[in-house]
Design a protein around this motif. Structure first.
Motif, PDB file in Angstrom:
ATOM      1  N   LEU A 104       8.015 -21.843  17.912  1.00  0.00           N
ATOM      2  CA  LEU A 104       7.945 -22.974  16.987  1.00  0.00           C
ATOM      3  C   LEU A 104       7.050 -22.666  15.786  1.00  0.00           C
ATOM      4  O   LEU A 104       7.432 -22.957  14.647  1.00  0.00           O
ATOM      5  CB  LEU A 104       7.469 -24.227  17.729  1.00  0.00           C
ATOM      6  CG  LEU A 104       7.455 -25.517  16.907  1.00  0.00           C
ATOM      7  CD1 LEU A 104       8.834 -25.849  16.353  1.00  0.00           C
ATOM      8  CD2 LEU A 104       6.933 -26.679  17.758  1.00  0.00           C
ATOM      9  N   PRO A 105       5.875 -22.039  15.987  1.00  0.00           N
ATOM     10  CA  PRO A 105       5.065 -21.679  14.814  1.00  0.00           C
ATOM     11  C   PRO A 105       5.799 -20.725  13.864  1.00  0.00           C
ATOM     12  O   PRO A 105       5.670 -20.852  12.645  1.00  0.00           O
ATOM     13  CB  PRO A 105       3.827 -21.009  15.423  1.00  0.00           C
ATOM     14  CG  PRO A 105       3.712 -21.615  16.780  1.00  0.00           C
ATOM     15  CD  PRO A 105       5.123 -21.801  17.244  1.00  0.00           C
ATOM     16  N   ALA A 106       6.571 -19.791  14.415  1.00  0.00           N
ATOM     17  CA  ALA A 106       7.336 -18.881  13.551  1.00  0.00           C
ATOM     18  C   ALA A 106       8.400 -19.636  12.780  1.00  0.00           C
ATOM     19  O   ALA A 106       8.638 -19.362  11.597  1.00  0.00           O
ATOM     20  CB  ALA A 106       7.983 -17.776  14.392  1.00  0.00           C
ATOM     21  N   ALA A 107       9.048 -20.603  13.432  1.00  0.00           N
ATOM     22  CA  ALA A 107      10.057 -21.411  12.745  1.00  0.00           C
ATOM     23  C   ALA A 107       9.413 -22.270  11.667  1.00  0.00           C
ATOM     24  O   ALA A 107       9.975 -22.445  10.571  1.00  0.00           O
ATOM     25  CB  ALA A 107      10.798 -22.294  13.748  1.00  0.00           C
ATOM     26  N   MET A 108       8.225 -22.784  11.951  1.00  0.00           N
ATOM     27  CA  MET A 108       7.521 -23.594  10.950  1.00  0.00           C
ATOM     28  C   MET A 108       7.116 -22.745   9.760  1.00  0.00           C
ATOM     29  O   MET A 108       7.256 -23.173   8.606  1.00  0.00           O
ATOM     30  CB  MET A 108       6.287 -24.239  11.590  1.00  0.00           C
ATOM     31  CG  MET A 108       6.621 -25.295  12.628  1.00  0.00           C
ATOM     32  SD  MET A 108       5.176 -25.903  13.533  1.00  0.00           S
ATOM     33  CE  MET A 108       4.285 -26.742  12.225  1.00  0.00           C
ATOM     34  N   ALA A 109       6.635 -21.541  10.016  1.00  0.00           N
ATOM     35  CA  ALA A 109       6.227 -20.650   8.926  1.00  0.00           C
ATOM     36  C   ALA A 109       7.435 -20.266   8.076  1.00  0.00           C
ATOM     37  O   ALA A 109       7.363 -20.250   6.842  1.00  0.00           O
ATOM     38  CB  ALA A 109       5.558 -19.404   9.495  1.00  0.00           C
ATOM     39  N   GLY A 110       8.562 -19.970   8.730  1.00  0.00           N
ATOM     40  CA  GLY A 110       9.762 -19.622   7.988  1.00  0.00           C
ATOM     41  C   GLY A 110      10.281 -20.781   7.169  1.00  0.00           C
ATOM     42  O   GLY A 110      10.708 -20.616   6.020  1.00  0.00           O
ATOM     43  N   SER A 111      10.214 -21.982   7.734  1.00  0.00           N
ATOM     44  CA  SER A 111      10.692 -23.163   7.022  1.00  0.00           C
ATOM     45  C   SER A 111       9.810 -23.508   5.834  1.00  0.00           C
ATOM     46  O   SER A 111      10.259 -24.170   4.902  1.00  0.00           O
ATOM     47  CB  SER A 111      10.768 -24.354   7.986  1.00  0.00           C
ATOM     48  OG  SER A 111      11.694 -24.101   9.008  1.00  0.00           O
ATOM     49  N   ALA A 112       8.555 -23.066   5.867  1.00  0.00           N
ATOM     50  CA  ALA A 112       7.659 -23.309   4.732  1.00  0.00           C
ATOM     51  C   ALA A 112       8.189 -22.654   3.465  1.00  0.00           C
ATOM     52  O   ALA A 112       7.872 -23.081   2.346  1.00  0.00           O
ATOM     53  CB  ALA A 112       6.262 -22.803   5.048  1.00  0.00           C
ATOM     54  N   LEU A 113       9.041 -21.617   3.639  1.00  0.00           N
ATOM     55  CA  LEU A 113       9.645 -20.965   2.477  1.00  0.00           C
ATOM     56  C   LEU A 113      10.580 -21.905   1.729  1.00  0.00           C
ATOM     57  O   LEU A 113      10.874 -21.709   0.554  1.00  0.00           O
ATOM     58  CB  LEU A 113      10.431 -19.716   2.927  1.00  0.00           C
ATOM     59  CG  LEU A 113       9.622 -18.625   3.636  1.00  0.00           C
ATOM     60  CD1 LEU A 113      10.564 -17.583   4.242  1.00  0.00           C
ATOM     61  CD2 LEU A 113       8.646 -17.974   2.667  1.00  0.00           C
ATOM     62  N   PHE A 114      11.068 -22.942   2.409  1.00  0.00           N
ATOM     63  CA  PHE A 114      11.985 -23.897   1.806  1.00  0.00           C
ATOM     64  C   PHE A 114      11.249 -24.974   1.012  1.00  0.00           C
ATOM     65  O   PHE A 114      11.853 -25.655   0.185  1.00  0.00           O
ATOM     66  CB  PHE A 114      12.796 -24.624   2.893  1.00  0.00           C
ATOM     67  CG  PHE A 114      13.740 -23.775   3.673  1.00  0.00           C
ATOM     68  CD1 PHE A 114      15.103 -23.947   3.546  1.00  0.00           C
ATOM     69  CD2 PHE A 114      13.281 -22.819   4.560  1.00  0.00           C
ATOM     70  CE1 PHE A 114      15.992 -23.193   4.279  1.00  0.00           C
ATOM     71  CE2 PHE A 114      14.157 -22.058   5.304  1.00  0.00           C
ATOM     72  CZ  PHE A 114      15.525 -22.243   5.164  1.00  0.00           C
ATOM     73  N   LEU A 115       9.967 -25.167   1.320  1.00  0.00           N
ATOM     74  CA  LEU A 115       9.280 -26.376   0.892  1.00  0.00           C
ATOM     75  C   LEU A 115       9.244 -26.563  -0.623  1.00  0.00           C
ATOM     76  O   LEU A 115       9.564 -27.644  -1.134  1.00  0.00           O
ATOM     77  CB  LEU A 115       7.863 -26.397   1.459  1.00  0.00           C
ATOM     78  CG  LEU A 115       7.113 -27.711   1.338  1.00  0.00           C
ATOM     79  CD1 LEU A 115       7.897 -28.858   1.941  1.00  0.00           C
ATOM     80  CD2 LEU A 115       5.751 -27.605   2.005  1.00  0.00           C
ATOM     81  N   LEU A 116       8.863 -25.537  -1.358  1.00  0.00           N
ATOM     82  CA  LEU A 116       8.764 -25.673  -2.810  1.00  0.00           C
ATOM     83  C   LEU A 116      10.125 -26.015  -3.422  1.00  0.00           C
ATOM     84  O   LEU A 116      10.238 -26.909  -4.265  1.00  0.00           O
ATOM     85  CB  LEU A 116       8.207 -24.386  -3.428  1.00  0.00           C
ATOM     86  CG  LEU A 116       7.828 -24.463  -4.907  1.00  0.00           C
ATOM     87  CD1 LEU A 116       6.783 -25.545  -5.143  1.00  0.00           C
ATOM     88  CD2 LEU A 116       7.309 -23.116  -5.393  1.00  0.00           C
ATOM     89  N   GLY A 117      11.159 -25.320  -2.965  1.00  0.00           N
ATOM     90  CA  GLY A 117      12.494 -25.602  -3.472  1.00  0.00           C
ATOM     91  C   GLY A 117      12.960 -26.999  -3.109  1.00  0.00           C
ATOM     92  O   GLY A 117      13.597 -27.687  -3.916  1.00  0.00           O
TER      93      GLY A 117
END
Length: 196
Positions: free
Chosen positions: A148-161
């Protein structure tokens, strides 16, 4: 007669906005740093649909779009379609689309007319980012076989967009509501004030 016209209008809006989500899928998707969920423009469509159509029609449009995807039409970014996408790492986001659209629409329509961009933006961020991520991230972790932490970190790449999409959706929704003020319900106190 008026009820029939309203149903016809609802069907037209549902089909039109489902088509809008599909058109956004023509923009190529990309996966930053090999993350299993691609970045697409289709979440912009979900944000805008909720803010424009309200909860009921927004959910209808998104479910119609997802039905077409499930039937195998290659409407998702990258030409994806079929039942298999609902078992992929993107499944949580797809399943979260109608919920996100509902939350955005419920918040925007609860406030009613006139549409305010600031409030619309907050509603879009709550539904289109917070709610969508809350559904999408855990399912990405499960389907991709990552923590889950890895998925959260990867999803953070979406946040700005996604924040940029939210701003754009809020602005465009404002233009749509100015062009067609009938879309948003008037708040009761405003309606009463108009008769005073």
């Amino acid at each position: 007669m008026r009820a029939a016209q309203s149903r016809t209008r609802d069907l037209a809006l549902t089909a039109t906005f489902a088509g809008f989500i599909a058109v956004l899928g023509l923009v190529p998707a990309f996966s930053p740093l090999g993350f299993p969920v691609p970045i697409t423009l289709q979440s912009l469509g979900i944000m805008l649909i909720g803010a424009v159509l309200g909860p009921r029609r927004a959910v209808a449009a998104v479910l119609f779009f997802l039905l077409l995807v499930a039937l195998g039409l290659p409407l998702l970014a990258g030409g994806r379609g079929g039942l298999g996408v609902f078992a992929s790492p993107s499944a949580g986001y797809l399943l979260g689309f109608p919920i996100a659209a509902y939350v955005i629409g419920a918040l925007v329509y609860r406030r009613g007319a006139p549409y305010q961009i600031g409030y619309g933006l907050v509603s879009i961020v709550i539904g289109g980012i917070i709610v969508l991520y809350a559904i999408g991230v855990p399912i990405t972790a499960w389907r991709a076989g990552i923590s889950l932490p890895a998925a959260m970190a990867g999803s953070a790449l979406f946040l700005l967009g996604d924040l940029a999409k939210a701003v754009l959706a809020a602005v465009v929704a404002g233009a749509v509501h100015r062009a067609d003020p009938r879309l948003l319900p008037r708040r009761p106190e405003r309606a009463l004030a108009g008769h005073a």
